[in-house]
Write an enzyme that holds these catalytic residues in place. Structure first.
Site, PDB file in Angstrom:
ATOM      1  N   CYS A 234      13.120  -1.724  15.839  1.00 12.47           N
ATOM      2  CA  CYS A 234      12.976  -2.020  15.369  1.00 12.47           C
ATOM      3  C   CYS A 234      13.305  -3.453  16.093  1.00 12.47           C
ATOM      4  O   CYS A 234      12.886  -4.446  16.682  1.00 12.47           O
ATOM      5  CB  CYS A 234      11.985  -2.549  14.053  1.00 12.47           C
ATOM      6  SG  CYS A 234      13.283  -2.717  13.073  1.00 12.47           S
TER       7      CYS A 234
ATOM      8  N   GLU B 117       7.705  -4.910   7.401  1.00 14.01           N
ATOM      9  CA  GLU B 117       8.833  -5.226   8.017  1.00 14.01           C
ATOM     10  C   GLU B 117       7.990  -4.521   9.825  1.00 14.01           C
ATOM     11  O   GLU B 117       7.638  -3.263   9.439  1.00 14.01           O
ATOM     12  CB  GLU B 117       9.612  -3.908   7.831  1.00 14.01           C
ATOM     13  CG  GLU B 117      10.559  -4.236   6.515  1.00 14.01           C
ATOM     14  CD  GLU B 117      11.384  -5.730   6.988  1.00 14.01           C
ATOM     15  OE1 GLU B 117      11.330  -6.303   7.627  1.00 14.01           O
ATOM     16  OE2 GLU B 117      12.166  -5.982   5.461  1.00 14.01           O
TER      17      GLU B 117
HETATM   18  P1  NAD Z   1       2.019   1.963  12.867  1.00 10.01           P
HETATM   19  O1  NAD Z   1       2.121   1.070  12.697  1.00 10.01           O
HETATM   20  O2  NAD Z   1       2.119   3.132  13.574  1.00 10.01           O
HETATM   21  O3  NAD Z   1       2.452   3.590  12.293  1.00 10.01           O
HETATM   22  C1  NAD Z   1       3.886   2.791  10.782  1.00 10.01           C
HETATM   23  C2  NAD Z   1       2.636   4.001   9.957  1.00 10.01           C
HETATM   24  O4  NAD Z   1       1.703   3.114   9.087  1.00 10.01           O
HETATM   25  C3  NAD Z   1       2.772   5.780  10.280  1.00 10.01           C
HETATM   26  O5  NAD Z   1       3.546   5.924   8.547  1.00 10.01           O
HETATM   27  C4  NAD Z   1       1.368   5.761   9.938  1.00 10.01           C
HETATM   28  O6  NAD Z   1       0.859   6.956  10.148  1.00 10.01           O
HETATM   29  C5  NAD Z   1       0.662   4.727   9.217  1.00 10.01           C
HETATM   30  N1  NAD Z   1      -0.500   4.188   8.781  1.00 10.01           N
HETATM   31  C6  NAD Z   1      -1.377   3.921  10.153  1.00 10.01           C
HETATM   32  N2  NAD Z   1      -2.724   3.129   9.869  1.00 10.01           N
HETATM   33  C7  NAD Z   1      -2.600   2.790   8.566  1.00 10.01           C
HETATM   34  C8  NAD Z   1      -3.207   2.061   7.868  1.00 10.01           C
HETATM   35  N3  NAD Z   1      -4.663   1.792   8.662  1.00 10.01           N
HETATM   36  N4  NAD Z   1      -2.903   1.876   7.189  1.00 10.01           N
HETATM   37  C9  NAD Z   1      -1.152   1.674   5.907  1.00 10.01           C
HETATM   38  N5  NAD Z   1      -0.746   2.650   7.015  1.00 10.01           N
HETATM   39  C10 NAD Z   1      -1.615   3.480   8.904  1.00 10.01           C
HETATM   40  O7  NAD Z   1       3.979   2.199  13.847  1.00 10.01           O
HETATM   41  P2  NAD Z   1       5.309   3.021  14.557  1.00 10.01           P
HETATM   42  O8  NAD Z   1       4.788   3.618  15.603  1.00 10.01           O
HETATM   43  O9  NAD Z   1       4.545   3.882  13.665  1.00 10.01           O
HETATM   44  O10 NAD Z   1       5.961   2.482  14.509  1.00 10.01           O
HETATM   45  C11 NAD Z   1       6.847   1.445  15.676  1.00 10.01           C
HETATM   46  C12 NAD Z   1       6.187   0.073  15.129  1.00 10.01           C
HETATM   47  O11 NAD Z   1       7.512  -0.098  13.805  1.00 10.01           O
HETATM   48  C13 NAD Z   1       6.732  -0.510  16.129  1.00 10.01           C
HETATM   49  O12 NAD Z   1       6.063  -1.823  16.709  1.00 10.01           O
HETATM   50  C14 NAD Z   1       8.212  -1.371  15.189  1.00 10.01           C
HETATM   51  O13 NAD Z   1       9.172  -2.235  15.793  1.00 10.01           O
HETATM   52  C15 NAD Z   1       7.788  -1.257  14.247  1.00 10.01           C
HETATM   53  N6  NAD Z   1       9.213  -1.199  13.107  1.00 10.01           N
HETATM   54  C16 NAD Z   1       9.441  -1.764  12.309  1.00 10.01           C
HETATM   55  C17 NAD Z   1      10.480  -1.822  11.761  1.00 10.01           C
HETATM   56  C18 NAD Z   1      10.963  -3.787  11.265  1.00 10.01           C
HETATM   57  O14 NAD Z   1      12.450  -3.224   9.450  1.00 10.01           O
HETATM   58  N7  NAD Z   1      11.151  -4.526  10.621  1.00 10.01           N
HETATM   59  C19 NAD Z   1      11.610  -0.744  11.435  1.00 10.01           C
HETATM   60  C20 NAD Z   1      11.515  -0.244  12.071  1.00 10.01           C
HETATM   61  C21 NAD Z   1      10.064  -0.323  13.289  1.00 10.01           C
END
Ligand code: NAD
Length: 475
Positions: A287, A253
């Site tokens: 999101c 997502e």
């Molecule tokens: P992010 O991608 O920076 O981090 C998300 C998670 O991934 C965190 O727990 C982070 O620690 C982890 N992470 C970091 N590096 C990683 C790696 N190499 N492999 C696996 N995991 C790793 O996102 P964010 O800043 O925490 O959240 C904001 C983003 O999330 C926005 O783009 C938003 O649109 C999206 N989002 C999407 C939905 C949806 O349902 N589509 C819902 C909420 C947020």
């Protein structure tokens, strides 16, 4: 640090039902004040391996647990949330910033509890494909094994619920990995879950990624059968690449850049409140928030005026204060991103409200009109309290601009004519179309992105099925 919090509490990882407190911790701060809210464990690769091993050990018994028992335990988790609702809501507010009231952290805890109850009542039915003289064919749904859940910082508890509950409901065991910005509410949530679940069914690990990146470890680990990831598109791409060598099942997502199209037959004052909450829910850090607003030229000025009037009356302040309807941006990283996009857009359009950073991590609610596709605030996901407004002449032009770009999570059409709005919605290339609203998710309705906004769906029967593989039984 205030006298109310003389020494911040340490939160533990939970592995195999036991608290694990590593020697190293990191500070989690309140974005409204900068105060340290708690100390989170600095987990390592070895902790990830131990959590996966604990989940694998718990899997056979949990998968064999009668369905009604698993359902009852999902209800029991909701009851734990209800019993600790106040504590959990305060924790979310303190680490994430959103206000306690309104569509804030009490709503997040209550929504998580309701979602647990809904998921408890969901079922995996055996589907009979054929039953005739040629034989009988049944489709059974089998749990996958260990599911890794990696969550973002915007709705930490709700998104953890969306990942963990359907996974355990269908007989999988889980390793959860919250965002380093908001780990405390998930650590506490999993601790509460472990008061009712057998040991090892749900584990939680945590780090701030300065040493081991545990999300990356889980994405690549052979002992993980599925990864459910909610976060940004660039990290989602890394997850998919890391997961490929082990053929993990994946639900991704990812980010959105949702467009809303406002038709000339609307009453601008009547839709202002709906437009406001669609764009600014959780300070725009959602999101499926409305992130670009296309308004027909006949109503453009009136919509801008009505929306700006609404925005000017919204109080902003620390989330623990009852008078706050909006809180700070959740962290410095996101604040800087929003500030840069707004600073650029302010030179290209007309600032109607806000337009420059406030104190600390408070960013005034910003509306900028006179923009178009090609400006970064329009083309990129701002994920913050700044809405670009674009004037359009024809429906074809609005649809073309709305469909531009790689993100395709949701879109909305605002009109007095529902059929006409649905016809426009039919031409929007995105996972969900809302009419005269934007962003509502429901536990019974599949939700997911098209194009780069994700792979697979959550929620509804399709979302539940995504935690299983099909086994065909041909008699
Ligand atoms: P992010 O991608 O920076 O981090 C998300 C998670 O991934 C965190 O727990 C982070 O620690 C982890 N992470 C970091 N590096 C990683 C790696 N190499 N492999 C696996 N995991 C790793 O996102 P964010 O800043 O925490 O959240 C904001 C983003 O999330 C926005 O783009 C938003 O649109 C999206 N989002 C999407 C939905 C949806 O349902 N589509 C819902 C909420 C947020």
């Amino acid at each position: 640090m205030s006298l109310d919090h003389p020494s911040p509490k340490s939160y533990a990882m939970i592995i195999g039902g036991k608290p694990v407190l590593p020697a190293k911790t990191f500070e989690v701060t309140n974005p409204a004040t900068g105060e340290v809210v708690g100390l989170a464990p600095q987990g390592t690769k070895a902790d990830a391996e131990a959590a996966i091993a604990a989940a694998r050990a718990a899997f056979p018994a949990w998968a064999a647990t009668p369905d009604e028992e698993r359902a009852a335990l999902c209800h029991a988790i909701a009851e734990k949330l209800d019993a600790h609702a106040d504590e959990l809501a305060r924790l979310i507010t303190m680490e994430q910033g959103k206000p306690l009231g309104g569509v804030g952290s009490r709503f997040e805890v209550g929504g998580s509890s309701a979602w647990c109850h809904f998921t408890a009542e969901q079922k995996l039915a055996i589907e009979v494909i054929a039953d005739d003289e040629k034989g009988r064919v049944e489709l059974h749904r089998k749990p996958l094994g260990v599911v890794a859940s990696v969550t973002p910082w915007n709705w930490p508890m709700l998104i953890a619920t969306w990942h963990i509950l359907p996974a355990i409901r269908t007989g999988n065991t889980v390793v959860s990995k919250p965002s380093p910005y908001t780990p405390l509410s998930t650590l506490r949530y999993v601790e509460l879950m472990n008061e009712v679940l057998p040991a090892g069914v749900v584990n939680v690990i945590c780090s701030d990624e300065t040493e081991d990146n545990l999300g990356a470890e889980l994405s690549a680990a052979k002992g993980v059968n599925k990864i459910v990831f909610t976060g940004s598109i660039p990290t989602g791409m890394k997850v998919a690449a890391a997961a490929a060598p082990t053929m993990k099942r994946m639900t991704l997502e990812l980010g959105g850049n949702d467009a809303g199209i406002v038709m000339p037959d609307v009453d601008p004052k009547a839709i202002a409140e709906g437009l406001f909450w669609s764009a600014f829910i959780n300070m725009g850090q959602t999101c499926a928030a409305l992130k670009r607003l296309y308004v027909h030229e006949d109503v453009h000025d009136a919509v801008c005026e009505a929306l700006a009037d609404y925005v000017r009356n919204i109080p902003m302040g620390p989330g623990l204060e009852d008078s706050s309807i909006m809180g700070p941006v959740a962290n410095q990283m996101q604040f800087d991103k929003v500030a840069a996009l707004v600073a650029d857009a302010a030179t290209k359009g007309t600032v109607l409200t806000g337009g420059a950073p406030g104190e600390g991590l408070f960013f005034p609610l910003t509306l900028i009109s006179g923009l178009d596709n090609g400006v970064p605030l329009v083309d990129e996901e701002q994920f913050g309290p700044a809405l670009p407004i674009i004037k359009f002449k024809t429906v074809d032009e609005a649809i073309e601009k709305a469909n531009a770009g790689d993100a395709a999570l949701g879109g909305s059409v605002w009109s007095a004519d529902i059929d006409a709005a649905k016809a426009i919605g039919d031409r929007l290339d995105c996972g969900t179309v809302w009419i005269n609203q934007h962003g509502m998710t429901r536990p019974d309705t599949p939700f997911g992105g098209r194009k780069m906004s994700g792979v697979g769906v959550e929620f509804g029967q399709d979302g539940l099925n995504a935690y299983t593989d099909i086994q065909a039984v041909i008699v």
